[in-house]
Design an enzyme around this catalytic site. Structure first.
Site, PDB file in Angstrom:
ATOM      1  N   GLU A  98      -6.375   4.356  -5.820  1.00  0.00           N
ATOM      2  CA  GLU A  98      -7.643   4.652  -5.147  1.00  0.00           C
ATOM      3  C   GLU A  98      -8.056   6.064  -5.549  1.00  0.00           C
ATOM      4  O   GLU A  98      -7.285   7.009  -5.385  1.00  0.00           O
ATOM      5  CB  GLU A  98      -7.485   4.570  -3.625  1.00  0.00           C
ATOM      6  CG  GLU A  98      -8.812   4.780  -2.899  1.00  0.00           C
ATOM      7  CD  GLU A  98      -8.643   5.138  -1.430  1.00  0.00           C
ATOM      8  OE1 GLU A  98      -9.571   4.845  -0.654  1.00  0.00           O
ATOM      9  OE2 GLU A  98      -7.610   5.732  -1.065  1.00  0.00           O
ATOM     10  N   ASP A 126       0.859  -1.182   0.000  1.00  0.00           N
ATOM     11  CA  ASP A 126       0.000   0.000   0.000  1.00  0.00           C
ATOM     12  C   ASP A 126       0.894   1.232   0.000  1.00  0.00           C
ATOM     13  O   ASP A 126       1.674   1.435   0.928  1.00  0.00           O
ATOM     14  CB  ASP A 126      -0.885  -0.010   1.253  1.00  0.00           C
ATOM     15  CG  ASP A 126      -2.249   0.612   1.013  1.00  0.00           C
ATOM     16  OD1 ASP A 126      -2.297   1.668   0.363  1.00  0.00           O
ATOM     17  OD2 ASP A 126      -3.255   0.056   1.481  1.00  0.00           O
ATOM     18  N   ASP A 153      -2.899   4.913  -2.363  1.00  0.00           N
ATOM     19  CA  ASP A 153      -3.923   5.556  -1.548  1.00  0.00           C
ATOM     20  C   ASP A 153      -4.248   6.961  -2.072  1.00  0.00           C
ATOM     21  O   ASP A 153      -3.336   7.732  -2.386  1.00  0.00           O
ATOM     22  CB  ASP A 153      -3.404   5.647  -0.103  1.00  0.00           C
ATOM     23  CG  ASP A 153      -4.445   6.130   0.877  1.00  0.00           C
ATOM     24  OD1 ASP A 153      -5.455   5.434   1.063  1.00  0.00           O
ATOM     25  OD2 ASP A 153      -4.239   7.205   1.463  1.00  0.00           O
ATOM     26  N   HIS A 165     -11.263  -2.232   3.504  1.00  0.00           N
ATOM     27  CA  HIS A 165     -11.107  -1.803   4.896  1.00  0.00           C
ATOM     28  C   HIS A 165     -11.865  -0.524   5.210  1.00  0.00           C
ATOM     29  O   HIS A 165     -11.992  -0.149   6.379  1.00  0.00           O
ATOM     30  CB  HIS A 165      -9.620  -1.604   5.201  1.00  0.00           C
ATOM     31  CG  HIS A 165      -9.014  -0.490   4.413  1.00  0.00           C
ATOM     32  ND1 HIS A 165      -8.802  -0.568   3.060  1.00  0.00           N
ATOM     33  CD2 HIS A 165      -8.593   0.755   4.775  1.00  0.00           C
ATOM     34  CE1 HIS A 165      -8.273   0.552   2.627  1.00  0.00           C
ATOM     35  NE2 HIS A 165      -8.133   1.385   3.651  1.00  0.00           N
ATOM     36  N   ASP A 166     -12.359   0.164   4.178  1.00  0.00           N
ATOM     37  CA  ASP A 166     -13.080   1.425   4.370  1.00  0.00           C
ATOM     38  C   ASP A 166     -14.587   1.285   4.166  1.00  0.00           C
ATOM     39  O   ASP A 166     -15.292   2.290   4.117  1.00  0.00           O
ATOM     40  CB  ASP A 166     -12.564   2.487   3.379  1.00  0.00           C
ATOM     41  CG  ASP A 166     -11.229   3.077   3.799  1.00  0.00           C
ATOM     42  OD1 ASP A 166     -10.902   3.030   5.004  1.00  0.00           O
ATOM     43  OD2 ASP A 166     -10.512   3.590   2.916  1.00  0.00           O
TER      44      ASP A 166
END
Length: 587
Positions: free
Chosen positions: A267, A101, A206, A342-343
């Site tokens: 993302e 990540d 991210d 995870h969000d």
């Protein structure tokens, strides 16, 4: 002339691991790299090709590791660089790959870069971050503009040492890097090279569409009259230089490391504009392999907050899926297919039905929904078990996420001020959190029926969902009718039928309010997908199917029975999903 082979990552199944909650091997209550190593055979057996690790770098964990204080070291909570090397060796030995990540829109305020930057206006790293003087309005000093942080309040923090403010689109402990500074970009390229040379196989990036801010950082327009600070997405999402910078990343790092054949996914939240997002992906632009678009994830979110819920219809879902499945295919656009991470809250609770009667069957239907779409497939830890949201009975103290806590405090303060009293009704917000909070994805993984679901021998950092004694991996692995067994089977079906990965997308029964049906066609092969998104039976007429239904063979379904034949009129049971494949006869 034969067609060139598809890149390996297009047919890959990527499994996202949230290390804090995966498996704790040393009993300190937090998941670690040794825990992941212990489960590599489980992941290989499931059918996983790539492991994507949420951040494991050194971090104060103000935002669960998305605040990084050293990009080239592992946080001691998770292990050491040597542990990472052992993990990589185990992954590669099993024929899988490892994706890291990359969080480079911002760092931690404890990173050495920021420590230097804030030390003096004259420090060489001062312009590695975005510093501005405040502005005086009616004799009062205010931040440089009215931008609101994603996590509420001002997006600026005043540093008393120099009297200036630094920008943080997220928490004050997550200062934004100044990507307009070429030295900052070079430092990011060095971080990427460090991990690839160590053996990393790619990156999830991210909020990569936040890295370029509008020149002058103008005030955001007033849309929320309840507060001074306003959403400023239009000034930092897909900013003016973002594609220039990603192209440079590709030219100076990704293409220079082409022998590593990396996987890249960006993302890209806060926008649904397809043409803007496609620009990151189209091969001619030489940027990224794919992006996570958020239109489906936002389907049940009102504009005020993703922590609140609004009703959604199957028609809306069909329109979103259809648009992205068909988007610019001839130009090489490629999707990232996901419904959990995870969000996000758990998919069976959002898009299926997590009641005792329907949980397993609707989780399996959603698996069919995912594995029959074009794009690289992403599965989030626990999704393969049909893990669901934790109960409404849990209090606000169980919600650990900074987004949940900050929004709760904001609404509570607004209500206290409006009502002029300390104790205010908050049950409606807790109801929303029970459906939508990010916390639901972060409860510890449910491995078995022992204490704390076998996640830890110590005290878990976050409470384990109450249903673990009867809903866990060990129980499901030994049950060939379980959600886990179905996911394992579904992933094999996807790999066995290229039409499910590369075929075109033709929607059927577009106006049907209960059934999502579509065909996929690739060369001489066709697939037919039928999905009932509700608990009531549904009768559908397949007269729209081009070429009729003759010749279709049943390959996957979520009701445990023999292969089901196909007629022109089909009755689907509650949450039933079916996949049929037809190979054209060759004369």
């Amino acid at each position: 002339m034969s067609m060139p082979p598809h890149p390996w990552w297009k047919s890959a199944t990527v499994y996202q691991i949230y290390p804090t909650s995966f498996l704790d091997a040393n009993g300190d209550g937090t998941g670690d790299l040794a825990g992941i190593i212990a489960k590599l055979d489980y992941l290989k057996d499931l059918g996983v090709d790539v492991l994507w690790l949420s951040p494991i770098y050194r971090s104060p964990l103000a935002d669960m590791g998305y605040d990084i204080s050293d990009y080239e070291d592992i946080d001691s909570r998770y292990g050491t660089l040597e542990d990472w090397d052992r993990l990589l060796q185990g992954v590669h030995a099993r024929g899988m790959k490892l994706m890291m990540d990359l969080v480079v829109n911002h760092t931690s305020d404890e990173h050495a870069w920021f420590t230097a930057s804030k030390s003096s206006k004259d420090d060489p790293k001062r312009d590695w971050y975005i510093w501005r003087p405040g502005k005086v309005v009616d004799g009062e000093e205010l931040p440089p503009n009215n931008w609101k942080s994603v996590f509420q309040g001002s997006a600026w923090e005043r540093d008393p040492a120099t009297g200036e403010y630094y920008l943080h689109l997220f928490m004050s402990k997550q200062p934004d890097l100044n990507w307009d500074n070429p030295i900052v970009r070079s430092a990011v390229w060095d971080v990427m090279r460090f991990w690839v040379r160590r053996g990393c196989d790619g990156f999830r990036m991210d909020v990569i569409n936040f890295i370029s801010k509008t020149d002058g950082l103008p005030d955001a327009p007033l849309v929320d009259h309840t507060q001074y600070y306003q959403p400023a997405n239009m000034y930092f999402v897909n900013g003016p230089q973002v594609h220039k910078y990603i192209k440079q990343m590709n030219a100076e790092v990704l293409s220079q490391l082409s022998d590593h054949d990396l996987i890249t996914v960006g993302e890209t939240p806060f926008t649904h504009e397809a043409s803007e997002l496609a620009a990151f992906v189209l091969p001619k632009n030489r940027e990224l392999n794919m992006v996570f678009q958020f239109e489906l994830m936002d389907i049940d979110s009102p504009s005020e907050s993703s922590l609140l819920r609004k009703p959604w219809t199957l028609g809306e879902l069909k329109a979103i899926i259809g648009r992205w499945q068909r988007l610019m295919r001839d130009d090489g656009f490629w999707n990232a297919v996901y419904i959990e991470n995870h969000d996000q809250a758990r998919s069976v609770s959002r898009f299926g039905n997590d009641s005792t009667q329907w949980r397993a069957v609707s989780a399996k239907m959603l698996a069919i929904f995912e594995i029959t779409q074009t794009g690289t497939l992403y599965v989030y830890q626990g999704q393969e078990l049909g893990l669901k949201n934790f109960p409404r009975t849990w209090g606000i103290e169980e919600y650990k996420d900074v987004a949940s806590q900050n929004y709760w405090n904001l609404i509570k303060e607004q209500r206290q001020k409006a009502q002029g009293k300390e104790i205010v009704e908050m049950s409606d917000l807790l109801e929303s959190f029970a459906q939508k909070a990010r916390d639901h994805a972060r409860t510890p993984m449910q491995w078995n029926a022992s204490a704390h679901a076998g996640f830890t021998t110590g005290t878990p950092w976050m409470r384990v969902n109450d249903d673990y004694p009867e809903w866990n991996a060990e129980q499901q692995i030994s049950d060939n009718t379980s959600v886990h067994a179905f996911w394992k089977r579904a992933l094999k079906v996807r790999k066995a039928h290229d039409v499910l990965i590369y075929g075109d997308f033709v929607m059927l029964l577009e106006a049907h309010e209960q059934v999502f049906a579509y065909t996929r066609n690739c060369g001489s092969t066709s697939a037919l997908v039928l999905l009932n998104f509700k608990e009531g039976r549904a009768e559908v007429d397949l007269g729209e199917v081009i070429g009729g239904v003759a010749g279709y063979a049943f390959v996957l379904g979520n009701y445990e029975n023999e292969a089901i034949g196909l007629e022109g009129i089909v009755t689907l049971k509650g949450y039933e999903g079916r996949v049929y494949v037809r190979e054209a006869s060759l004369n």
